[in-house]
Design an enzyme around this catalytic site. Structure first.
Site, PDB file in Angstrom:
ATOM      1  N   SER A 241       0.839  -1.217   0.000  1.00  0.00           N
ATOM      2  CA  SER A 241       0.000   0.000   0.000  1.00  0.00           C
ATOM      3  C   SER A 241       0.867   1.257   0.000  1.00  0.00           C
ATOM      4  O   SER A 241       0.592   2.214  -0.730  1.00  0.00           O
ATOM      5  CB  SER A 241      -0.972   0.000   1.182  1.00  0.00           C
ATOM      6  N   HIS A 271      -2.280  -8.739   1.932  1.00  0.00           N
ATOM      7  CA  HIS A 271      -1.906  -7.491   2.632  1.00  0.00           C
ATOM      8  C   HIS A 271      -3.031  -7.159   3.626  1.00  0.00           C
ATOM      9  O   HIS A 271      -3.367  -7.969   4.475  1.00  0.00           O
ATOM     10  CB  HIS A 271      -1.659  -6.420   1.554  1.00  0.00           C
ATOM     11  N   HIS A 318       5.355 -12.979   7.005  1.00  0.00           N
ATOM     12  CA  HIS A 318       5.623 -11.592   6.611  1.00  0.00           C
ATOM     13  C   HIS A 318       6.798 -11.557   5.647  1.00  0.00           C
ATOM     14  O   HIS A 318       7.714 -12.378   5.747  1.00  0.00           O
ATOM     15  CB  HIS A 318       5.932 -10.716   7.832  1.00  0.00           C
ATOM     16  N   ARG A 327       3.270  -5.196  16.571  1.00  0.00           N
ATOM     17  CA  ARG A 327       1.896  -4.684  16.495  1.00  0.00           C
ATOM     18  C   ARG A 327       0.915  -5.756  16.985  1.00  0.00           C
ATOM     19  O   ARG A 327      -0.129  -5.453  17.547  1.00  0.00           O
ATOM     20  CB  ARG A 327       1.569  -4.267  15.048  1.00  0.00           C
ATOM     21  N   ASP A 373      -2.351  -8.530  11.574  1.00  0.00           N
ATOM     22  CA  ASP A 373      -3.730  -8.903  11.271  1.00  0.00           C
ATOM     23  C   ASP A 373      -4.226 -10.109  12.067  1.00  0.00           C
ATOM     24  O   ASP A 373      -5.429 -10.367  12.109  1.00  0.00           O
ATOM     25  CB  ASP A 373      -3.867  -9.195   9.768  1.00  0.00           C
TER      26      ASP A 373
END
Ligand code: CMX
Length: 436
Positions: A241, A271, A318, A327, A373
Protein backbone atom coordinates in the site's frame (compact mmCIF):
# COMPACT_ATOMS: atom_id res chain seq x y z
CA UNK A 1 1.26 29.35 7.87
CA UNK A 2 0.33 26.95 10.70
CA UNK A 3 3.02 25.70 13.09
CA UNK A 4 3.06 22.12 11.76
CA UNK A 5 3.34 23.24 8.14
CA UNK A 6 6.12 25.69 9.01
CA UNK A 7 8.05 23.04 10.94
CA UNK A 8 7.66 20.54 8.10
CA UNK A 9 8.86 23.13 5.57
CA UNK A 10 11.92 24.03 7.65
CA UNK A 11 12.88 20.39 8.22
CA UNK A 12 12.31 19.30 4.64
CA UNK A 13 14.15 22.28 3.10
CA UNK A 14 17.17 21.58 5.31
CA UNK A 15 17.19 17.89 4.38
CA UNK A 16 16.77 18.65 0.69
CA UNK A 17 19.95 20.73 0.75
CA UNK A 18 21.77 18.04 2.70
CA UNK A 19 20.74 15.29 0.29
CA UNK A 20 21.80 17.32 -2.73
CA UNK A 21 25.31 17.57 -1.27
CA UNK A 22 25.28 13.92 -0.22
CA UNK A 23 24.34 12.74 -3.71
CA UNK A 24 26.91 15.01 -5.33
CA UNK A 25 29.64 13.30 -3.33
CA UNK A 26 28.35 9.74 -2.96
CA UNK A 27 25.70 9.37 -5.65
CA UNK A 28 27.47 6.53 -7.46
CA UNK A 29 28.09 4.31 -4.43
CA UNK A 30 26.27 0.95 -4.73
CA UNK A 31 24.01 0.13 -1.77
CA UNK A 32 23.55 -3.52 -2.68
CA UNK A 33 23.30 -5.98 -5.51
CA UNK A 34 20.20 -7.51 -7.04
CA UNK A 35 20.02 -11.26 -7.59
CA UNK A 36 17.88 -13.03 -10.14
CA UNK A 37 15.88 -14.51 -7.26
CA UNK A 38 14.96 -10.96 -6.22
CA UNK A 39 14.12 -10.00 -9.80
CA UNK A 40 11.67 -12.89 -10.02
CA UNK A 41 10.71 -12.80 -6.34
CA UNK A 42 8.87 -9.54 -5.77
CA UNK A 43 12.03 -7.43 -5.25
CA UNK A 44 12.37 -8.64 -1.62
CA UNK A 45 15.06 -6.63 0.13
CA UNK A 46 15.99 -4.48 -2.87
CA UNK A 47 16.83 -0.99 -1.59
CA UNK A 48 15.26 1.38 -4.09
CA UNK A 49 13.55 4.25 -2.31
CA UNK A 50 13.84 6.57 0.66
CA UNK A 51 11.06 6.64 3.25
CA UNK A 52 11.71 8.62 6.39
CA UNK A 53 8.54 8.31 8.54
CA UNK A 54 9.32 4.73 9.60
CA UNK A 55 11.71 1.83 9.15
CA UNK A 56 11.20 -1.90 9.60
CA UNK A 57 13.74 -4.22 11.19
CA UNK A 58 13.23 -7.93 10.53
CA UNK A 59 13.67 -8.82 14.21
CA UNK A 60 12.70 -5.70 16.14
CA UNK A 61 9.76 -4.71 13.97
CA UNK A 62 8.64 -1.22 13.15
CA UNK A 63 10.17 2.02 14.43
CA UNK A 64 8.53 5.35 13.67
CA UNK A 65 11.26 7.99 13.37
CA UNK A 66 13.40 5.67 15.46
CA UNK A 67 10.77 5.01 18.14
CA UNK A 68 9.33 1.56 18.84
CA UNK A 69 5.65 0.96 19.63
CA UNK A 70 6.30 0.57 23.40
CA UNK A 71 8.23 3.86 23.29
CA UNK A 72 5.41 5.61 21.43
CA UNK A 73 2.98 4.42 24.09
CA UNK A 74 5.11 6.25 26.64
CA UNK A 75 6.14 9.31 24.65
CA UNK A 76 3.15 10.44 22.60
CA UNK A 77 0.47 12.67 24.13
CA UNK A 78 -2.82 11.06 25.17
CA UNK A 79 -6.24 12.34 26.13
CA UNK A 80 -6.67 13.35 29.76
CA UNK A 81 -6.49 10.15 31.79
CA UNK A 82 -6.04 8.04 28.64
CA UNK A 83 -3.72 5.05 28.34
CA UNK A 84 -3.12 4.93 24.58
CA UNK A 85 -1.24 7.40 22.35
CA UNK A 86 -3.14 9.77 20.10
CA UNK A 87 -2.58 9.07 16.37
CA UNK A 88 -2.38 12.85 15.89
CA UNK A 89 0.91 12.70 17.79
CA UNK A 90 2.27 9.98 15.53
CA UNK A 91 1.39 12.00 12.41
CA UNK A 92 3.22 15.02 13.85
CA UNK A 93 6.22 12.82 14.64
CA UNK A 94 6.28 11.23 11.18
CA UNK A 95 5.90 14.56 9.40
CA UNK A 96 8.48 16.51 11.41
CA UNK A 97 10.68 13.98 13.21
CA UNK A 98 9.75 15.64 16.51
CA UNK A 99 7.61 14.30 19.36
CA UNK A 100 4.82 16.86 19.74
CA UNK A 101 3.64 18.49 22.94
CA UNK A 102 0.13 17.97 24.30
CA UNK A 103 -0.76 21.45 23.08
CA UNK A 104 0.44 20.70 19.53
CA UNK A 105 -1.55 17.48 19.43
CA UNK A 106 -4.66 19.24 20.71
CA UNK A 107 -4.22 21.81 17.95
CA UNK A 108 -4.03 19.00 15.38
CA UNK A 109 -7.22 17.36 16.71
CA UNK A 110 -9.00 20.71 16.31
CA UNK A 111 -7.48 21.31 12.89
CA UNK A 112 -8.63 17.93 11.54
CA UNK A 113 -12.07 18.52 12.98
CA UNK A 114 -12.25 21.83 11.09
CA UNK A 115 -11.13 20.18 7.86
CA UNK A 116 -13.49 17.18 8.11
CA UNK A 117 -16.06 18.44 5.62
CA UNK A 118 -16.89 15.73 3.06
CA UNK A 119 -18.45 16.98 -0.21
CA UNK A 120 -22.08 16.07 -0.70
CA UNK A 121 -21.38 14.35 -4.03
CA UNK A 122 -19.25 11.76 -2.20
CA UNK A 123 -22.23 10.64 -0.14
CA UNK A 124 -24.38 10.64 -3.27
CA UNK A 125 -21.79 8.51 -5.08
CA UNK A 126 -21.76 6.05 -2.18
CA UNK A 127 -25.54 5.88 -2.16
CA UNK A 128 -25.47 4.99 -5.86
CA UNK A 129 -23.57 1.76 -5.15
CA UNK A 130 -25.42 -1.49 -4.44
CA UNK A 131 -25.69 -1.94 -0.67
CA UNK A 132 -23.61 -5.12 -0.69
CA UNK A 133 -20.60 -3.50 -2.39
CA UNK A 134 -17.48 -4.42 -0.42
CA UNK A 135 -16.52 -1.65 2.04
CA UNK A 136 -13.04 -1.33 0.48
CA UNK A 137 -14.61 -0.71 -2.94
CA UNK A 138 -16.77 1.99 -1.38
CA UNK A 139 -13.82 3.46 0.50
CA UNK A 140 -11.61 3.64 -2.57
CA UNK A 141 -14.37 5.13 -4.68
CA UNK A 142 -15.25 7.71 -2.02
CA UNK A 143 -11.61 8.82 -1.85
CA UNK A 144 -11.38 9.24 -5.62
CA UNK A 145 -14.70 11.10 -5.63
CA UNK A 146 -13.17 13.70 -3.27
CA UNK A 147 -10.33 14.31 -5.74
CA UNK A 148 -12.43 17.16 -7.14
CA UNK A 149 -11.34 19.04 -4.00
CA UNK A 150 -7.60 18.54 -4.47
CA UNK A 151 -5.66 21.73 -3.77
CA UNK A 152 -2.60 20.27 -5.51
CA UNK A 153 -4.46 19.57 -8.75
CA UNK A 154 -5.99 23.04 -8.75
CA UNK A 155 -2.67 24.76 -8.14
CA UNK A 156 -0.92 22.57 -10.70
CA UNK A 157 -3.48 23.58 -13.31
CA UNK A 158 -2.82 27.21 -12.38
CA UNK A 159 0.92 26.68 -13.02
CA UNK A 160 2.54 26.21 -9.60
CA UNK A 161 6.36 26.10 -9.41
CA UNK A 162 7.83 22.66 -8.66
CA UNK A 163 9.56 24.17 -5.62
CA UNK A 164 6.13 24.70 -4.06
CA UNK A 165 4.62 21.23 -4.62
CA UNK A 166 5.02 20.42 -0.93
CA UNK A 167 2.56 23.14 0.10
CA UNK A 168 -0.68 21.93 -1.60
CA UNK A 169 0.39 18.32 -0.90
CA UNK A 170 0.38 19.16 2.80
CA UNK A 171 -3.06 20.77 2.42
CA UNK A 172 -4.46 17.74 0.60
CA UNK A 173 -2.96 15.33 3.13
CA UNK A 174 -4.42 17.22 6.06
CA UNK A 175 -7.86 17.51 4.44
CA UNK A 176 -7.95 13.89 3.39
CA UNK A 177 -6.90 12.55 6.80
CA UNK A 178 -9.53 14.75 8.44
CA UNK A 179 -12.26 13.41 6.16
CA UNK A 180 -11.47 9.70 6.21
CA UNK A 181 -13.19 8.83 9.51
CA UNK A 182 -16.37 10.58 8.32
CA UNK A 183 -16.33 8.62 5.05
CA UNK A 184 -15.45 5.31 6.74
CA UNK A 185 -18.14 5.71 9.42
CA UNK A 186 -20.66 6.60 6.71
CA UNK A 187 -19.83 3.39 4.81
CA UNK A 188 -20.13 1.31 7.99
CA UNK A 189 -23.46 2.80 9.10
CA UNK A 190 -24.88 2.67 5.58
CA UNK A 191 -23.98 -0.97 5.15
CA UNK A 192 -24.63 -2.39 8.58
CA UNK A 193 -26.83 0.05 10.54
CA UNK A 194 -29.57 0.88 8.04
CA UNK A 195 -28.01 4.21 7.13
CA UNK A 196 -28.63 5.52 10.63
CA UNK A 197 -25.70 7.97 10.67
CA UNK A 198 -24.22 9.53 13.79
CA UNK A 199 -23.03 13.15 13.70
CA UNK A 200 -19.49 13.95 14.80
CA UNK A 201 -18.77 14.84 18.42
CA UNK A 202 -16.52 17.86 18.11
CA UNK A 203 -15.26 17.53 21.66
CA UNK A 204 -13.46 14.29 20.78
CA UNK A 205 -10.06 13.56 19.27
CA UNK A 206 -9.72 12.10 15.73
CA UNK A 207 -9.84 8.42 16.78
CA UNK A 208 -12.34 8.92 19.62
CA UNK A 209 -14.70 10.72 17.28
CA UNK A 210 -14.30 7.95 14.70
CA UNK A 211 -15.31 5.37 17.32
CA UNK A 212 -18.27 7.58 18.22
CA UNK A 213 -19.41 7.92 14.58
CA UNK A 214 -19.12 4.15 14.11
CA UNK A 215 -21.58 3.88 16.97
CA UNK A 216 -19.35 2.05 19.46
CA UNK A 217 -19.16 4.57 22.23
CA UNK A 218 -17.51 2.76 25.14
CA UNK A 219 -14.36 4.42 26.54
CA UNK A 220 -12.41 1.16 26.03
CA UNK A 221 -13.30 1.03 22.33
CA UNK A 222 -12.22 4.65 21.89
CA UNK A 223 -8.99 3.72 23.60
CA UNK A 224 -8.61 0.74 21.26
CA UNK A 225 -9.17 2.96 18.22
CA UNK A 226 -6.39 5.31 19.38
CA UNK A 227 -4.03 2.36 19.64
CA UNK A 228 -5.29 0.70 16.44
CA UNK A 229 -4.99 3.85 14.33
CA UNK A 230 -1.50 4.42 15.73
CA UNK A 231 0.01 0.98 15.18
CA UNK A 232 -1.37 0.47 11.64
CA UNK A 233 -0.16 3.87 10.41
CA UNK A 234 3.07 2.95 8.65
CA UNK A 235 5.40 0.01 7.96
CA UNK A 236 8.22 1.66 5.98
CA UNK A 237 7.91 2.28 2.25
CA UNK A 238 8.22 -1.12 0.60
CA UNK A 239 4.90 -2.66 1.64
CA UNK A 240 2.35 -2.79 -1.13
CA UNK A 241 0.00 0.00 0.00
CA UNK A 242 2.79 2.43 0.89
CA UNK A 243 4.76 1.69 -2.24
CA UNK A 244 1.66 2.09 -4.39
CA UNK A 245 0.98 5.53 -2.92
CA UNK A 246 4.62 6.44 -3.50
CA UNK A 247 4.56 5.22 -7.11
CA UNK A 248 1.27 6.89 -8.03
CA UNK A 249 2.30 10.07 -6.25
CA UNK A 250 5.57 10.16 -8.16
CA UNK A 251 3.62 10.93 -11.36
CA UNK A 252 2.35 14.06 -9.56
CA UNK A 253 -1.06 12.48 -9.17
CA UNK A 254 -2.47 14.26 -6.14
CA UNK A 255 -2.95 12.80 -2.64
CA UNK A 256 -6.49 11.58 -3.39
CA UNK A 257 -5.47 9.58 -6.46
CA UNK A 258 -2.31 8.31 -4.79
CA UNK A 259 -4.02 7.30 -1.56
CA UNK A 260 -6.89 5.56 -3.39
CA UNK A 261 -4.30 3.54 -5.35
CA UNK A 262 -2.72 2.50 -2.07
CA UNK A 263 -6.10 1.44 -0.71
CA UNK A 264 -6.62 -0.77 -3.75
CA UNK A 265 -3.36 -2.52 -2.81
CA UNK A 266 -4.37 -2.78 0.81
CA UNK A 267 -7.55 -4.55 -0.31
CA UNK A 268 -5.59 -7.69 -1.29
CA UNK A 269 -5.77 -10.76 1.02
CA UNK A 270 -1.98 -11.05 1.25
CA UNK A 271 -1.91 -7.49 2.63
CA UNK A 272 -4.58 -5.53 4.54
CA UNK A 273 -7.54 -7.74 3.69
CA UNK A 274 -5.85 -10.43 5.81
CA UNK A 275 -7.48 -8.82 8.86
CA UNK A 276 -10.90 -9.81 7.49
CA UNK A 277 -9.62 -13.23 6.38
CA UNK A 278 -8.30 -14.08 9.85
CA UNK A 279 -11.58 -13.59 11.66
CA UNK A 280 -13.57 -15.20 8.85
CA UNK A 281 -11.28 -18.24 9.11
CA UNK A 282 -11.69 -18.36 12.91
CA UNK A 283 -15.49 -18.06 12.68
CA UNK A 284 -15.53 -20.87 10.13
CA UNK A 285 -13.43 -23.03 12.45
CA UNK A 286 -15.78 -22.40 15.36
CA UNK A 287 -18.77 -23.26 13.20
CA UNK A 288 -17.16 -26.35 11.71
CA UNK A 289 -16.04 -27.69 15.10
CA UNK A 290 -19.23 -26.67 16.85
CA UNK A 291 -17.35 -25.10 19.75
CA UNK A 292 -15.60 -21.84 20.61
CA UNK A 293 -13.29 -23.66 23.03
CA UNK A 294 -11.57 -26.14 20.69
CA UNK A 295 -8.76 -28.42 21.87
CA UNK A 296 -5.23 -27.87 20.54
CA UNK A 297 -5.57 -31.05 18.48
CA UNK A 298 -8.76 -29.79 16.84
CA UNK A 299 -7.10 -26.46 16.02
CA UNK A 300 -4.03 -28.21 14.61
CA UNK A 301 -6.22 -30.37 12.38
CA UNK A 302 -8.07 -27.28 11.13
CA UNK A 303 -4.72 -25.62 10.30
CA UNK A 304 -3.54 -28.71 8.42
CA UNK A 305 -6.85 -28.87 6.53
CA UNK A 306 -6.38 -25.23 5.47
CA UNK A 307 -2.82 -25.87 4.27
CA UNK A 308 -3.80 -29.09 2.51
CA UNK A 309 -6.47 -27.15 0.63
CA UNK A 310 -3.63 -25.04 -0.84
CA UNK A 311 -4.44 -21.96 1.25
CA UNK A 312 -2.32 -19.78 3.51
CA UNK A 313 -2.86 -19.33 7.25
CA UNK A 314 -4.11 -15.75 7.37
CA UNK A 315 -2.39 -13.43 9.86
CA UNK A 316 0.84 -15.42 9.81
CA UNK A 317 4.04 -14.77 7.89
CA UNK A 318 5.62 -11.59 6.61
CA UNK A 319 7.82 -10.50 3.75
CA UNK A 320 10.28 -8.70 6.07
CA UNK A 321 9.59 -9.61 9.71
CA UNK A 322 11.23 -12.69 11.20
CA UNK A 323 9.81 -12.47 14.75
CA UNK A 324 6.30 -11.94 16.18
CA UNK A 325 5.08 -8.55 14.98
CA UNK A 326 5.26 -5.92 17.78
CA UNK A 327 1.90 -4.68 16.50
CA UNK A 328 0.49 -8.13 17.37
CA UNK A 329 2.12 -7.88 20.79
CA UNK A 330 0.73 -4.38 21.39
CA UNK A 331 -2.79 -5.64 20.72
CA UNK A 332 -2.24 -8.66 22.94
CA UNK A 333 -1.11 -6.38 25.78
CA UNK A 334 -4.24 -4.26 25.24
CA UNK A 335 -6.48 -7.35 25.28
CA UNK A 336 -4.81 -8.78 28.39
CA UNK A 337 -5.41 -5.49 30.21
CA UNK A 338 -8.96 -4.82 29.02
CA UNK A 339 -10.64 -8.06 27.97
CA UNK A 340 -11.36 -10.94 30.30
CA UNK A 341 -11.94 -14.43 28.97
CA UNK A 342 -13.31 -13.74 25.51
CA UNK A 343 -13.52 -17.00 23.51
CA UNK A 344 -12.41 -15.52 20.16
CA UNK A 345 -9.52 -13.63 21.77
CA UNK A 346 -8.56 -16.89 23.51
CA UNK A 347 -8.53 -18.66 20.14
CA UNK A 348 -6.16 -15.99 18.76
CA UNK A 349 -3.78 -16.75 21.64
CA UNK A 350 -4.22 -20.51 21.16
CA UNK A 351 -3.32 -20.08 17.48
CA UNK A 352 -0.18 -18.21 18.52
CA UNK A 353 0.77 -21.33 20.53
CA UNK A 354 0.21 -23.83 17.71
CA UNK A 355 0.55 -22.18 14.27
CA UNK A 356 4.29 -21.30 14.32
CA UNK A 357 5.46 -24.90 14.82
CA UNK A 358 3.24 -26.14 12.01
CA UNK A 359 4.47 -23.44 9.63
CA UNK A 360 8.08 -24.13 10.62
CA UNK A 361 7.43 -27.79 9.81
CA UNK A 362 6.60 -26.87 6.19
CA UNK A 363 10.26 -25.94 5.76
CA UNK A 364 9.62 -23.05 3.39
CA UNK A 365 7.84 -20.34 5.37
CA UNK A 366 10.44 -17.69 6.23
CA UNK A 367 8.43 -16.17 9.06
CA UNK A 368 6.12 -18.52 11.02
CA UNK A 369 5.03 -15.77 13.43
CA UNK A 370 1.83 -13.72 13.64
CA UNK A 371 1.57 -10.34 11.95
CA UNK A 372 -0.63 -7.36 12.85
CA UNK A 373 -3.73 -8.90 11.27
CA UNK A 374 -3.69 -12.04 13.44
CA UNK A 375 -5.07 -10.16 16.43
CA UNK A 376 -7.08 -7.12 15.40
CA UNK A 377 -10.37 -8.78 14.43
CA UNK A 378 -10.89 -10.64 17.71
CA UNK A 379 -10.71 -7.40 19.71
CA UNK A 380 -13.08 -5.63 17.34
CA UNK A 381 -15.56 -8.51 17.64
CA UNK A 382 -15.30 -8.26 21.42
CA UNK A 383 -16.45 -4.62 21.29
CA UNK A 384 -19.34 -5.44 18.96
CA UNK A 385 -17.78 -4.51 15.61
CA UNK A 386 -18.46 -7.94 14.13
CA UNK A 387 -18.87 -6.99 10.47
CA UNK A 388 -15.42 -8.13 9.36
CA UNK A 389 -15.70 -7.02 5.73
CA UNK A 390 -15.23 -3.51 7.18
CA UNK A 391 -11.94 -4.23 8.95
CA UNK A 392 -9.61 -3.31 6.10
CA UNK A 393 -11.22 0.14 5.96
CA UNK A 394 -10.09 0.68 9.55
CA UNK A 395 -6.57 -0.33 8.51
CA UNK A 396 -6.82 2.10 5.59
CA UNK A 397 -7.88 5.06 7.70
CA UNK A 398 -4.80 4.52 9.83
CA UNK A 399 -2.45 3.89 6.89
CA UNK A 400 -3.26 7.39 5.61
CA UNK A 401 -1.14 8.88 8.38
CA UNK A 402 2.09 7.23 7.27
CA UNK A 403 1.72 7.25 3.52
CA UNK A 404 0.47 10.82 3.31
CA UNK A 405 3.20 12.14 5.58
CA UNK A 406 5.65 10.32 3.28
CA UNK A 407 3.97 11.82 0.22
CA UNK A 408 4.46 15.30 1.67
CA UNK A 409 8.15 14.47 2.07
CA UNK A 410 8.43 13.11 -1.47
CA UNK A 411 7.06 16.33 -2.95
CA UNK A 412 9.17 18.48 -0.62
CA UNK A 413 12.33 16.57 -1.56
CA UNK A 414 11.49 16.78 -5.26
CA UNK A 415 11.68 13.00 -5.71
CA UNK A 416 11.30 12.13 -9.39
CA UNK A 417 8.95 9.85 -11.27
CA UNK A 418 9.55 6.26 -10.13
CA UNK A 419 10.54 4.08 -13.04
CA UNK A 420 12.47 0.85 -12.32
CA UNK A 421 13.65 -1.38 -15.16
CA UNK A 422 11.94 -4.59 -16.23
CA UNK A 423 13.55 -7.33 -18.29
CA UNK A 424 12.17 -10.20 -20.35
CA UNK A 425 12.76 -13.90 -19.63
CA UNK A 426 14.77 -14.03 -22.88
CA UNK A 427 16.98 -11.25 -21.53
CA UNK A 428 17.49 -13.29 -18.35
CA UNK A 429 18.43 -16.42 -20.34
CA UNK A 430 20.87 -14.47 -22.45
CA UNK A 431 22.33 -12.82 -19.34
CA UNK A 432 22.91 -16.24 -17.81
CA UNK A 433 24.50 -17.56 -20.99
CA UNK A 434 26.86 -14.60 -21.18
CA UNK A 435 27.78 -14.72 -17.51
CA UNK A 436 28.27 -18.40 -16.79
N1 CMX B 1 0.58 -19.87 5.50
C1 CMX B 1 0.97 -20.80 4.59
N2 CMX B 1 2.02 -20.66 3.79
C2 CMX B 1 2.74 -19.51 3.92
C3 CMX B 1 2.42 -18.53 4.87
C4 CMX B 1 1.28 -18.72 5.66
N3 CMX B 1 0.86 -17.80 6.54
N4 CMX B 1 3.33 -17.52 4.76
C5 CMX B 1 4.17 -17.86 3.78
N5 CMX B 1 3.82 -19.06 3.26
C6 CMX B 1 4.40 -19.76 2.14
C7 CMX B 1 4.32 -18.89 0.89
O1 CMX B 1 3.02 -18.96 0.32
C8 CMX B 1 5.42 -19.48 0.03
O2 CMX B 1 4.94 -20.70 -0.50
P1 CMX B 1 5.29 -21.14 -2.02
O3 CMX B 1 6.80 -21.19 -2.08
O4 CMX B 1 4.63 -22.46 -2.17
O5 CMX B 1 4.74 -20.06 -2.92
C9 CMX B 1 6.48 -19.81 1.07
O6 CMX B 1 5.80 -19.95 2.32
C10 CMX B 1 7.56 -18.76 1.20
O7 CMX B 1 6.95 -17.52 1.48
P2 CMX B 1 7.69 -16.42 2.39
O8 CMX B 1 8.95 -16.02 1.66
O9 CMX B 1 7.83 -16.91 3.77
O10 CMX B 1 6.63 -15.25 2.44
P3 CMX B 1 6.40 -14.08 1.38
O11 CMX B 1 7.34 -12.98 1.66
O12 CMX B 1 6.39 -14.61 -0.02
O13 CMX B 1 4.90 -13.65 1.71
C11 CMX B 1 3.07 -13.04 3.06
C12 CMX B 1 4.56 -12.90 2.84
C13 CMX B 1 2.63 -12.09 4.14
C14 CMX B 1 2.34 -12.69 1.76
C15 CMX B 1 2.79 -14.50 3.47
O14 CMX B 1 3.44 -14.80 4.67
C16 CMX B 1 1.29 -14.81 3.59
O15 CMX B 1 0.66 -15.14 2.59
N6 CMX B 1 0.70 -14.70 4.83
C17 CMX B 1 -0.72 -14.88 5.02
C18 CMX B 1 -1.47 -13.62 4.60
C19 CMX B 1 -1.24 -12.50 5.60
O16 CMX B 1 -1.36 -12.66 6.80
N7 CMX B 1 -0.95 -11.29 5.07
C20 CMX B 1 -0.85 -10.08 5.91
C21 CMX B 1 0.59 -9.55 6.02
C22 CMX B 1 0.62 -8.29 6.83
C23 CMX B 1 -0.03 -7.14 6.11
O17 CMX B 1 0.47 -6.73 5.06
O18 CMX B 1 -1.08 -6.65 6.55
Amino acid sequence: MDELKKLFYEKSSALKTEIKALLKEHGNKPVGEVTLRQVFGGARGVKMMVWDPSQLDAVEGIRFRGKSIPELRELLPRIDGGKEPLPEGLFWLMLTGEVPTQEQVNWLSDEWEKRAHVPEHTFKALEALPADTHPMTQFSMAIVSMQSESVFSKRYAEGISKHDYWDPTYEDAMNLIARLPVVAAYIYRRLFKNGDHIPADHSLDWAGNFAHMLGVDSPDFKSLMRLYLTIHADHEGGNASAHTVHLTGSTLSDSYFAFASGMNSLAGPLHGLANQEVIKWIFEMVEQLGTDTPTDDQVKQYIHDTLNAGKVIPGYGHAVLRQPDPRFTAQRIFAEANIKDDPIVNIVWQLFDVVPDILKGLGKVKNPWPNVDAHSGAILVHYGLKEYSFYTVLFGVSRALGVLSALCWSRAMGFPLERPKSVTTDWVKQFIAENS
